[in-house]
Design a protein around this motif. Structure first.
Motif: not given
Length: 404
Positions: A120-130, A143-150
């Motif tokens: 999760x990059x940044x305080x206001x971000x969401x989790x993406x896959x890398x 992945x991208x978007x406004x959802x959390x991918x964990x």
């Protein structure tokens, strides 16, 4: 007996300043160094590098909320430890641009060359896959978007399995603050995303079994005790064939998660958790061949540390009556078997970290542990060192053909 072997221990591993210490202290240090040499010299340790995360904890210990982006803290690091000793090098794989970031569980590719992770990059971000190469090159976002991918894992067929809030479901007793995450798949560039689960609540922390099926923690909420029954389930990599593995009618333990198969056995290693206390934990082993619900097939590995929230059960079985880890350790997290007899684990001392203040964000250190209770610290970290995994090639489970 120790006095009789004083010279032997001193010759093997006496500290350099032993002459300046009282004799009992010098003998103790010599014995401890000898013991560490024995444990770290085990032939099952066929690696020199590990990946892990060093993270703070959420201000809320709820089993679901602590993993949502809005409550998950930033300032963590994805690390490679180059060595098993106190002089091991530490390399930061992410974040690479200096942005305060949050992390949960990573995974090592089957060839031992790449690391798959969520950030999760940044305080206001969401989790993406890398994904990133072990040497730190080739970082790419999947992945991208406004959802959390964990908590992604590499699938044997080359795809990726992960948990995601893309299901747009929320915890009935928590509302929109508690975003549920269920199992999903995608390809290596984050496309062709589809759900593997139709659960109303959470599916946590998938891992692959040696036979190619998925092992994961599933929260059964309806027609169950509200705060209980988060047990182990399995399904095929296409989402079919879902089945309970252990504990779907059991109160003890509260949550079984961070589960992995123990190599060379039919058993599964896990740590317990609590519905409102995700950061404590004791260790356990499940053997499906001996039963599917408490107390059959369940063994407490750290009986001095009760199952979180629900306490000791009325018929707890102890895996090893001689298992005697030091009494100062009161919480265990994210065990990872590295062989039939050894595993990596994060452990902490002090009071239960049901986090409420900044000073409570520190605690879990990384250890090598065996099933007799011997423990050797590998890395202390800054906050909490979690989800350690060896960086080495590993067997790829068989690819199960999709029936979808």
């Amino acid at each position: 007996a120790l006095r009789d072997r004083r010279a032997e221990f001193a010759a093997l591993s006496a500290p350099a300043d032993a002459a300046d210490l009282p004799e009992p202290d010098a003998l103790y240090l010599a014995l401890r160094r000898f013991k560490r040499r024995l444990l770290l010299g085990d032939s099952q340790i066929d690696f020199e590098r590990m990946v892990c995360v060093d993270v703070g904890y959420s201000s809320d210990g709820h089993q679901t909320l602590h993993r949502n982006a809005a409550q998950s803290p930033v300032g963590g690091r994805l690390l490679v430890l180059d060595g098993l000793g106190p002089d091991a090098g530490v390399r930061k794989l992410a974040p690479q641009d200096g942005t305060p970031s949050g992390f949960w569980r990573p995974d090592v590719s089957y060839d031992g060359e790449k690391i798959l992770f969520c950030m999760k990059p940044g305080v206001a971000g969401t989790f993406h896959l890398y994904e990133v190469n072990v040497d730190g090159t080739g970082l790419r976002q999947i992945t991208r978007g406004t959802y959390d991918d964990l908590d992604p894992v590499y699938a044997p067929d080359g795809g990726i399995v992960f948990s995601t809030t893309r299901c747009n479901q929320f915890l009935p007793c928590g509302g929109s603050n508690y975003r549920m995450f269920i199992l999903a798949r995608c390809n290596t560039v984050g496309k062709e995303i589809y759900f593997l689960s139709a659960n109303n609540e959470c599916d946590y922390l998938p891992a692959f079994l040696p036979d190619g099926r998925l092992l994961f923690t599933r929260w059964e909420y309806y027609d169950k005790s509200v705060s209980r029954v988060q047990s182990l389930w399995t399904c095929n990599p296409d989402g079919t064939g879902i089945s309970a593995v252990w504990g779907n009618q059991s109160k003890w333990p509260d949550i079984l998660w961070n589960a992995h198969p123990i190599p060379g056995t039919n058993r599964i290693l896990f740590n317990s958790g609590g519905h409102h206390d995700a950061f404590s934990g004791s260790l356990g082993v499940v053997d499906r061949n001996e039963g599917m619900n408490y107390p059959d097939g369940l063994y407490a590995m750290t009986p001095r540390v009760p199952w979180v929230e629900v306490g000791r059960g009325p018929e707890d079985h102890v895996l090893n009556p001689n298992f005697q880890p030091p009494t100062c350790y009161v919480g265990y997290q994210s065990p990872f078997p590295i062989g039939k007899d050894l595993f990596l684990v994060s452990a902490r001392t002090g009071a239960s970290p049901n986090i409420r203040s900044e000073t409570d964000l520190r605690g879990h250190r990384l250890y090598l542990m065996d099933y007799d209770g011997n423990m050797e610290q590998l890395y202390a970290g800054t906050y909490n060192v979690l989800y350690a995994q060896p960086i080495r090639p590993r067997p790829r489970p068989p690819v199960l053909a999709s029936s979808v």
